[in-house]
Structure formats: structure tokens, C-alpha cells
Design a protein around this motif. Structure first.
Motif, PDB file in Angstrom:
ATOM      1  N   GLU A   1       0.839  -1.211   0.000  1.00 48.45           N
ATOM      2  CA  GLU A   1       0.000   0.000   0.000  1.00 48.45           C
ATOM      3  C   GLU A   1       0.867   1.252   0.000  1.00 48.45           C
ATOM      4  N   ALA A   2       1.945   1.220   0.793  1.00 44.99           N
ATOM      5  CA  ALA A   2       2.847   2.369   0.848  1.00 44.99           C
ATOM      6  C   ALA A   2       3.467   2.648  -0.518  1.00 44.99           C
ATOM      7  N   ILE A   3       3.975   1.613  -1.166  1.00 45.20           N
ATOM      8  CA  ILE A   3       4.603   1.775  -2.483  1.00 45.20           C
ATOM      9  C   ILE A   3       3.587   2.272  -3.506  1.00 45.20           C
ATOM     10  N   ALA A   4       2.381   1.709  -3.476  1.00 43.40           N
ATOM     11  CA  ALA A   4       1.329   2.121  -4.421  1.00 43.40           C
ATOM     12  C   ALA A   4       0.908   3.571  -4.192  1.00 43.40           C
ATOM     13  N   SER A   5       1.197   4.100  -2.999  1.00 45.07           N
ATOM     14  CA  SER A   5       0.827   5.480  -2.667  1.00 45.07           C
ATOM     15  C   SER A   5       1.944   6.467  -2.973  1.00 45.07           C
ATOM     16  N   GLY A   6       3.073   5.970  -3.467  1.00 44.76           N
ATOM     17  CA  GLY A   6       4.179   6.850  -3.820  1.00 44.76           C
ATOM     18  C   GLY A   6       5.240   7.009  -2.749  1.00 44.76           C
ATOM     19  N   ILE A   7       5.148   6.233  -1.669  1.00 47.87           N
ATOM     20  CA  ILE A   7       6.162   6.288  -0.615  1.00 47.87           C
ATOM     21  C   ILE A   7       7.478   5.717  -1.143  1.00 47.87           C
ATOM     22  N   GLU A   8       8.574   6.383  -0.803  1.00 50.88           N
ATOM     23  CA  GLU A   8       9.887   5.988  -1.319  1.00 50.88           C
ATOM     24  C   GLU A   8      10.739   5.250  -0.299  1.00 50.88           C
ATOM     25  N   GLU A   9      10.576   5.578   0.993  1.00 54.89           N
ATOM     26  CA  GLU A   9      11.368   4.931   2.037  1.00 54.89           C
ATOM     27  C   GLU A   9      10.464   4.558   3.211  1.00 54.89           C
ATOM     28  N   ILE A  10      10.750   3.401   3.806  1.00 55.97           N
ATOM     29  CA  ILE A  10       9.917   2.896   4.895  1.00 55.97           C
ATOM     30  C   ILE A  10      10.805   2.501   6.074  1.00 55.97           C
ATOM     31  N   LEU A  11      10.413   2.933   7.264  1.00 59.55           N
ATOM     32  CA  LEU A  11      11.078   2.500   8.493  1.00 59.55           C
ATOM     33  C   LEU A  11      10.138   1.576   9.245  1.00 59.55           C
ATOM     34  N   VAL A  12      10.600   0.367   9.536  1.00 64.77           N
ATOM     35  CA  VAL A  12       9.823  -0.585  10.318  1.00 64.77           C
ATOM     36  C   VAL A  12      10.386  -0.583  11.738  1.00 64.77           C
ATOM     37  N   VAL A  13       9.536  -0.250  12.698  1.00 64.91           N
ATOM     38  CA  VAL A  13       9.951  -0.241  14.111  1.00 64.91           C
ATOM     39  C   VAL A  13       9.634  -1.618  14.672  1.00 64.91           C
ATOM     40  N   THR A  14      10.664  -2.381  14.983  1.00 60.88           N
ATOM     41  CA  THR A  14      10.495  -3.768  15.412  1.00 60.88           C
ATOM     42  C   THR A  14      10.827  -3.931  16.895  1.00 60.88           C
ATOM     43  N   GLY A  15      10.701  -5.166  17.360  1.00 61.51           N
ATOM     44  CA  GLY A  15      11.058  -5.504  18.735  1.00 61.51           C
ATOM     45  C   GLY A  15      11.703  -6.873  18.758  1.00 61.51           C
ATOM     46  N   LYS A  16      11.752  -7.474  19.934  1.00 58.47           N
ATOM     47  CA  LYS A  16      12.335  -8.806  20.056  1.00 58.47           C
ATOM     48  C   LYS A  16      11.504  -9.816  19.267  1.00 58.47           C
ATOM     49  N   SER A  17      12.160 -10.848  18.764  1.00 57.86           N
ATOM     50  CA  SER A  17      11.520 -11.934  17.994  1.00 57.86           C
ATOM     51  C   SER A  17      10.906 -11.446  16.686  1.00 57.86           C
ATOM     52  N   LYS A  18      11.434 -10.352  16.139  1.00 61.16           N
ATOM     53  CA  LYS A  18      10.891  -9.815  14.891  1.00 61.16           C
ATOM     54  C   LYS A  18      11.884  -9.912  13.731  1.00 61.16           C
ATOM     55  N   ARG A  19      12.941 -10.672  13.927  1.00 65.75           N
ATOM     56  CA  ARG A  19      13.982 -10.758  12.893  1.00 65.75           C
ATOM     57  C   ARG A  19      13.425 -11.323  11.580  1.00 65.75           C
ATOM     58  N   SER A  20      12.380 -12.133  11.678  1.00 65.05           N
ATOM     59  CA  SER A  20      11.820 -12.741  10.466  1.00 65.05           C
ATOM     60  C   SER A  20      11.287 -11.685   9.501  1.00 65.05           C
ATOM     61  N   ILE A  21      10.893 -10.515  10.003  1.00 68.98           N
ATOM     62  CA  ILE A  21      10.421  -9.441   9.122  1.00 68.98           C
ATOM     63  C   ILE A  21      11.578  -8.948   8.249  1.00 68.98           C
ATOM     64  N   GLU A  22      12.736  -8.721   8.878  1.00 73.88           N
ATOM     65  CA  GLU A  22      13.904  -8.281   8.116  1.00 73.88           C
ATOM     66  C   GLU A  22      14.316  -9.341   7.102  1.00 73.88           C
ATOM     67  N   ASP A  23      14.289 -10.597   7.526  1.00 77.23           N
ATOM     68  CA  ASP A  23      14.677 -11.682   6.616  1.00 77.23           C
ATOM     69  C   ASP A  23      13.731 -11.774   5.418  1.00 77.23           C
ATOM     70  N   HIS A  24      12.457 -11.522   5.658  1.00 78.12           N
ATOM     71  CA  HIS A  24      11.469 -11.623   4.576  1.00 78.12           C
ATOM     72  C   HIS A  24      11.756 -10.619   3.467  1.00 78.12           C
ATOM     73  N   PHE A  25      12.177  -9.417   3.843  1.00 83.95           N
ATOM     74  CA  PHE A  25      12.421  -8.379   2.856  1.00 83.95           C
ATOM     75  C   PHE A  25      13.877  -8.311   2.413  1.00 83.95           C
ATOM     76  N   ASP A  26      14.674  -9.282   2.843  1.00 83.56           N
ATOM     77  CA  ASP A  26      16.065  -9.377   2.412  1.00 83.56           C
ATOM     78  C   ASP A  26      16.161 -10.398   1.279  1.00 83.56           C
ATOM     79  N   SER A  27      17.259 -10.376   0.548  1.00 85.41           N
ATOM     80  CA  SER A  27      17.448 -11.355  -0.529  1.00 85.41           C
ATOM     81  C   SER A  27      17.833 -12.715   0.060  1.00 85.41           C
ATOM     82  N   ASN A  28      17.451 -13.772  -0.653  1.00 86.71           N
ATOM     83  CA  ASN A  28      17.800 -15.136  -0.273  1.00 86.71           C
ATOM     84  C   ASN A  28      18.441 -15.774  -1.505  1.00 86.71           C
TER      85      ASN A  28
END
Length: 298
Positions: free
Chosen positions: A44-71
Motif C-alpha cells: 500500500e505504501a509503495i502504491a501510494s508513492g512512498i519511497e522509504e519505509i522505516l519498520v519499528v520492530t522488537g524482540k523476535s521480529k527478525r523474520s520481518i527483516e529476513d522476509h524483505f532481504d534477498s535469499n
């Protein structure tokens, strides 16, 4: 007037409503059929023209970073097996300019937003909550940006809710309607009792804010739930500069609630090219079965 380029996605919550699934898994990674809920927000952010996104995470949230990283291993495997459509889906999640910061202590939404001060700087920005998936012809975030481009002020998305549910939301006290879907706001109230709610227009998880909000959040005292409430800071901001309420008339899915999560999964599944026909038939058959059981019990 500065362009709205940046978005904040708070994702540090513990996800207690989905235990035990979220004991070792980020709530934001729970899938709607085959797509994590946070990916809908990013899209939704990208479709709205947003260019940069900050995700505020906490403990046990590393899977979010991994999901948006290359494999690399996965991508090479898909290439070798000529699974190009799956490769495209995997690569789509790595083309987004994402940043991450950790909120060490769960002090509330206002505190999570304050963590983005250095990232935002002196620009207007949007806050997008992951529990709310929005569906409309024009993305809700884009609607808020369009309003900002006209009124050069903060704009908060609101939606009518049943009066008995006002204690679950931040509620606006509208002063007067100034546009087809726009209200001037007298004040904002965090989770009022139904009998004390000034309206049934609830804040629904999309905010476009000016950077002055950070000065308020830095000295904001804890409010409801003994947390730093973003609604309280917005109410104070509204005393020094206009904060408008934009009424959303599209479809909202609350994936922070178990029933809402199931509803969203079914609705999305009914549009999914791989399963929509089978799911539709299953629902029809199940409906007949349930109707038969209901008739027998009468």
C-alpha cells in the motif's frame, strides 16, 4: 511544501491475541493465504508513492527483516528449476527501500513513532499500522497524501464504528465538515467509554503527520494503558496547527483480531488465482452443510 516520501510501520507489538502462534513468530508475518500481513502494508505504501519505509520492530521480529532481504540460495534454486513466477514473487520483496530500528521496551505507539525522528527529519510522513488492511480504488495512504497536498496539514484516517466499540479506538470530536470526506476536529479522545464518546468516528491506523509531532512526543506523558499514546500527542498538535480527519469509505480488515484475520483470509482467498474457485465451492458446500445441521437442531 515538502513531498511526503517516508512511512513508518510500527511492528514491535507482542501479538498476544494470537498466542501460541506468535510465541516465536512475528505477528506481522502471519500469512493471509500466502502473503504476510506486513507485505500488504508495504505494498500500500509503495502504491501510494512512498519511497522509504522505516519498520519499528522488537524482540523476535527478525523474520520481518529476513522476509524483505534477498535469499540467494532460494533465488538460485528457483532459477535452476525454471520456476520463474515464484522467483518474481520472491524478488519483489527485495526491491523495496526498507530500514529497521528496534523499540527495546513496549512503551506505546507514540514511543514507537518517536523512534523514527532521525529517519523522518523535518519532512511530513505517514504512519501505517499493520493490524489494519485497507481496500479501496485509491489506496488510503494515497488519499491522505492527496489531502495533505491540498491543505498542507496533518490528516488522520477515520471510519464510522458501532457506538459500543468506541472504547477500542481513538475517537474524534468533529467540529464541522469542511469537505466531502474531511472534518475539522475539536479534539481527539483515546478509547473513551461509549457513553462518553464525542462521536463514532474512529481513528483506523493511517496517519499523515507533520514533523512537529516529534517535539510533542518527546515530552508526552503516559496515557491510557500507561503508554505513550499517539492520539494524545495528535490532540495537543491540534491546538497549535490544524489536524484534519479524513473519512475512509472503503473496506477495512482488522487482522489484529482472530475473527477479522479469518475474514480477511477468506476474502483474499476468493480473489487468489490459484484457489479462488475451489474455495468458493467449498464455502457453498459448507454453507449447505451448516444449514442442514441448523435445520435439524430446530
Amino acid at each position: 511544501m515538502k513531498k511526503v516520501r517516508k512511512a513508518i510501520i510500527p511492528a514491535a507489538g507482542l501479538g498476544t491475541r494470537f498466542l501460541p502462534a506468535t510465541k516465536a513468530m512475528a505477528k506481522e508475518m502471519l500469512p493471509i493465504v500466502d502473503k504476510p500481513t506486513i507485505q500488504f502494508i508495504v505494498e500500500e505504501a509503495i502504491a501510494s508513492g512512498i519511497e522509504e519505509i522505516l519498520v519499528v520492530t522488537g524482540k523476535s521480529k527478525r523474520s520481518i527483516e529476513d522476509h524483505f532481504d534477498s535469499n540467494i540460495e532460494l533465488e538460485e534454486n528457483l532459477k535452476e528449476k525454471n520456476k520463474l513466477e515464484l522467483l518474481r514473487l520472491v524478488e519483489e520483496t527485495t526491491k523495496i527501500k526498507l530500514h529497521f530500528i528496534r523499540q527495546s521496551y513496549p512503551k506505546g505507539l507514540g514511543d514507537a513513532v518517536l523512534h523514527a525522528k532521525a529517519f523522518v527529519g523535518d519532512e511530513p510522513f505517514v504512519v501505517m499500522l499493520g493490524d489494519d488492511l485497507m481496500e479501496d480504488e485509491v489506496p488510503l495512504t494515497k488519499q491522505l497524501i492527496d489531502e495533505y497536498n491540498k491543505n498542507k496539514a496533518s490528516n488522520i484516517a477515520v471510519m464510522e464504528v458501532p457506538k459500543e466499540e468506541t472504547s477500542k479506538y481513538g475517537i474524534i470530536n468533529p467540529e464541522r465538515q469542511v469537505g466531502k470526506k474531511l472534518y475539522n476536529v475539536r479534539n481527539f479522545v483515546e478509547k473513551p467509554k461509549p457513553e462518553e464518546a464525542p462521536s463514532n468516528l474512529a481513528i483506523i491506523g493511517r496517519y499523515l503527520l507533520t514533523p512537529e509531532i516529534f517535539n510533542i512526543l518527546e515530552t508526552q506523558k503516559p496515557g491510557a494503558g500507561n503508554e505513550i499514546q499517539l492520539t494524545d500527542a495528535i490532540d495537543k498538535l491540534n491546538t497549535t496547527q490544524r489536524v484534519f480527519a479524513h473519512v475512509f469509505t472503503g473496506k477495512r480488515y482488522d487482522v489484529g483480531d482472530k475473527f477479522g484475520f479469518m475474514q480477511t483470509s477468506i476474502q483474499y482467498g476468493l480473489t487468489h488465482p490459484e484457489i479462488k474457485d475451489s474455495l468458493c465451492q467449498y464455502i457453498i458446500d459448507l454453507g449447505k452443510e451448516l444449514e442442514g445441521k441448523s435445520n435439524k437442531s430446530k
